[in-house]
Design a protein around this motif. Structure first.
Motif, mmCIF file in Angstrom:
data_model
loop_
_atom_site.group_PDB
_atom_site.id
_atom_site.type_symbol
_atom_site.label_atom_id
_atom_site.label_comp_id
_atom_site.label_asym_id
_atom_site.label_seq_id
_atom_site.Cartn_x
_atom_site.Cartn_y
_atom_site.Cartn_z
ATOM 1 N N TYR A 121 0.830 -1.186 0.000
ATOM 2 C CA TYR A 121 0.000 0.000 0.000
ATOM 3 C C TYR A 121 0.871 1.244 0.000
ATOM 4 O O TYR A 121 1.833 1.339 0.765
ATOM 5 N N CYS A 163 -6.606 -3.718 6.220
ATOM 6 C CA CYS A 163 -6.217 -3.974 4.843
ATOM 7 C C CYS A 163 -7.458 -4.188 4.001
ATOM 8 O O CYS A 163 -8.545 -4.419 4.511
ATOM 9 N N ASN A 178 -8.073 -2.331 -2.708
ATOM 10 C CA ASN A 178 -7.215 -1.172 -2.832
ATOM 11 C C ASN A 178 -6.316 -1.290 -4.054
ATOM 12 O O ASN A 178 -5.675 -2.324 -4.264
ATOM 13 N N ASN A 230 -1.261 1.079 -4.915
ATOM 14 C CA ASN A 230 -0.190 0.227 -4.421
ATOM 15 C C ASN A 230 1.107 0.422 -5.191
ATOM 16 O O ASN A 230 1.124 0.861 -6.333
#
Length: 126
Positions: free
Chosen positions: A99, A107, A111, A114
């Motif tokens: 991340y 987490c 997402n 990154n």
């Protein structure tokens, strides 16, 4: 600069196991949440598993629950994905991700913000 490097992929038969490893530079694995993603040919990249920066929280996508285990060894600065009971549908390029944000205390496998590794190929034959 931040670098993320995966290793450990290979060719295995269904039911077999592999352990993927991911090492990082720029930031150590204990200061950022991390995740494993995978992408099969013709499919979109999907999140597989993630782990919080302190290792206290993990999450797995439904298809790998009970078979895969994500972990970190801070002393070795290494993220792992232990993959057991592999299935042909697990065949994909597996990517390690760190991340970018330092503010995640948990987490998320959704997402996309990154630092990405180059990928390591996992092929499971039937």
């Amino acid at each position: 600069q931040v670098q993320v490097v995966e290793s450990g992929g290979g060719l295995v038969q269904a039911g077999g196991s592999l352990r993927l490893s991911c090492t990082t530079s720029g930031f150590t694995v204990d200061v950022r949440a991390m995740a494993w993603f995978r992408q099969a040919p013709g499919k979109e990249r999907e999140g597989v598993s993630c782990i919080s920066r302190n290792g206290g929280t993990t999450y797995y996508t439904d298809s790998v629950k009970g078979r895969f285990t994500i972990s970190k060894d801070n002393a070795k600065n290494t993220l792992y994905l232990q993959m057991n009971s592999l299935k042909p549908e697990d065949t994909a390029m597996y990517y390690c991700a760190m991340y970018k944000s330092p503010y995640f205390i948990g987490c998320s496998i959704t997402n996309d913000n990154n630092y990405w590794g180059q990928g390591t190929q996992v092929t499971v034959s039937s």
